[in-house]
Scaffold this motif. Structure first.
Motif, PDB file in Angstrom:
ATOM      1  N   VAL A  10      29.440  38.552  31.792  1.00 44.74           N
ATOM      2  CA  VAL A  10      29.943  39.894  31.572  1.00 44.74           C
ATOM      3  C   VAL A  10      29.925  40.198  30.081  1.00 44.74           C
ATOM      4  CG1 VAL A  10      32.356  39.116  31.431  1.00 44.74           C
ATOM      5  CG2 VAL A  10      31.847  41.458  32.110  1.00 44.74           C
ATOM      6  N   ILE A  12      31.572  41.885  26.841  1.00 47.12           N
ATOM      7  CA  ILE A  12      32.888  42.253  26.345  1.00 47.12           C
ATOM      8  C   ILE A  12      32.742  43.491  25.465  1.00 47.12           C
ATOM      9  CG2 ILE A  12      34.943  41.493  25.134  1.00 47.12           C
ATOM     10  CD1 ILE A  12      34.322  39.804  27.586  1.00 47.12           C
ATOM     11  N   PRO A  13      33.234  44.641  25.907  1.00 51.05           N
ATOM     12  CA  PRO A  13      33.057  45.871  25.117  1.00 51.05           C
ATOM     13  C   PRO A  13      33.656  45.738  23.719  1.00 51.05           C
ATOM     14  CG  PRO A  13      33.820  46.386  27.326  1.00 51.05           C
ATOM     15  CD  PRO A  13      33.929  44.895  27.177  1.00 51.05           C
ATOM     16  N   PRO A 124      37.123  43.429  31.523  1.00 49.76           N
ATOM     17  CA  PRO A 124      35.731  43.252  31.949  1.00 49.76           C
ATOM     18  C   PRO A 124      35.538  42.139  32.970  1.00 49.76           C
ATOM     19  CG  PRO A 124      36.006  42.625  29.640  1.00 49.76           C
ATOM     20  CD  PRO A 124      37.260  43.297  30.058  1.00 49.76           C
ATOM     21  N   ASP A 127      36.629  43.499  36.284  1.00 45.74           N
ATOM     22  CA  ASP A 127      35.611  44.445  36.756  1.00 45.74           C
ATOM     23  C   ASP A 127      34.411  43.703  37.342  1.00 45.74           C
ATOM     24  OD1 ASP A 127      37.152  46.584  35.980  1.00 45.74           O
ATOM     25  OD2 ASP A 127      36.031  46.988  34.146  1.00 45.74           O
ATOM     26  N   GLN A 128      34.014  42.615  36.710  1.00 52.18           N
ATOM     27  CA  GLN A 128      32.881  41.848  37.218  1.00 52.18           C
ATOM     28  C   GLN A 128      33.210  41.199  38.554  1.00 52.18           C
ATOM     29  OE1 GLN A 128      29.922  41.930  36.333  1.00 52.18           O
ATOM     30  NE2 GLN A 128      28.944  40.161  37.278  1.00 52.18           N
TER      31      GLN A 128
END
Length: 320
Positions: A10, A12-13, A124, A127-128
């Motif tokens: 994933v 990471i924003p 995140p 969400d994944q």
């Protein structure tokens, strides 16, 4: 029960490249059919008989790789919890990089504390997991993402205690060797215990021989003597009473890295730890047993009395 795992990744924003990817591993009870697909791919479907499985997200200590918690992830999966570990090599402190659970220092200062989770990875990763749960694959429909627990070791435990409130699906938070005493370098007064940002029941696990916490007292402006006990202070000062659902369990003879197997002497701060005076298998068995009992209570409606069944010469339990 057969336990299998599935890798994923994933972004990471907001994390800088090349440090913007976390690699995660979901451990789950698997169904063995002997099919050609299993033989040729090594991929097994989740066992539907116990699905959907409550989810436990493991937040690592600084520079402690996820393989160090695999023993625990497998044990929890055997007991019916889909257990997720992850490695994120990302920014640490003072320009360093390393394995991190995700620590957002901008939200850990006195003027911003409480505005959001201090663990950047939680959203995140969750969400994944939702994506893996919804698309065709071995985990489709197998994860109960309305029943989630956080388990954190060391810094991972601290950010769990500073983040759980912001995720309503988090029904329980547990930590080992963690507290909410905050660093003076972030602008906090010496010896300050910050409020735990958690609305769910909390299990604090600690070892009597934790040398890492003892050696870190100066980070918090605290006395480096036998009175420095930020875990007990977190239990007493950071948590509101929860009708006995909050638990502090102290393991006689265990140290800061008793939750880790195998330990990596080339990374992290195990050189600061005190020698454990209890066998590693005994300590890990108590940690896994206490954690599983706590998770069963709050994710599966288990019996609260299960936390009182451990030998009193090994485990001391307090509630509030």
């Amino acid at each position: 029960m057969t336990v299998r795992s599935l890798w994923s990744a994933v972004t990471i924003p907001g994390a800088p490249e090349p440090y913007a990817t976390a690699h995660l591993k979901v451990h789950y009870p698997a169904l063995v059919t002997g099919s050609d697909t299993e033989r040729l791919s090594g991929v097994f479907q989740a066992d539907p008989s116990g699905a959907p499985y409550p989810v436990v997200l493991v937040l690592s200590g600084i520079n402690v790789g996820q393989d160090a918690y695999r023993w625990l992830a497998v044990e929890l999966a055997r007991q019916g919890f889909a257990t997720v570990t992850y490695d994120w090599v990302g920014p640490l402190f003072a320009g360093q990089v390393g394995i991190t659970p995700g620590v957002d220092l901008a939200l850990a200062r006195p003027d911003t504390y409480g505005e959001g989770p201090t663990c950047q990875a939680l959203s995140p990763v969750l969400d994944q997991l939702a994506s893996l749960n919804s698309v065709a694959g071995p985990l489709q429909g197998a994860l109960d993402l309305d029943r989630v627990a956080l388990f954190g070791h060391s810094a991972g435990g601290t950010v769990a205690l500073q983040s759980g409130r912001f995720f309503p699906q988090v029904r329980a938070v547990a930590t080992y060797g963690a507290h909410t005493m905050v660093s003076t370098m972030l602008g906090w007064p010496a010896g300050h215990i910050a409020e735990a940002l958690v609305d769910s029941p909390v299990l604090l696990l600690a070892g009597t021989e934790d040398g890492v916490i003892a050696a870190s007292a100066d980070r918090y402006g605290a006395a480096s003597d036998g009175r420095h006990d930020p875990v007990s202070r977190t239990f007493d000062e950071a948590l509101n009473d929860h009708d006995g659902a909050h638990v502090l369990a102290t393991l006689a003879g265990a140290n800061h890295f008793s939750v880790v197997e195998p330990a990596d002497p080339t990374a992290a701060r195990s050189f600061l730890d005190r020698p454990s005076t209890v066998g590693g298998a005994t300590a890990r068995g108590a940690i896994a047993g206490l954690l599983a009992a706590f998770l069963r209570i709050h994710l599966r409606g288990g019996d609260p009395a299960a936390l009182d069944t451990f030998p009193q010469d090994l485990v001391s339990v307090r509630r509030r």
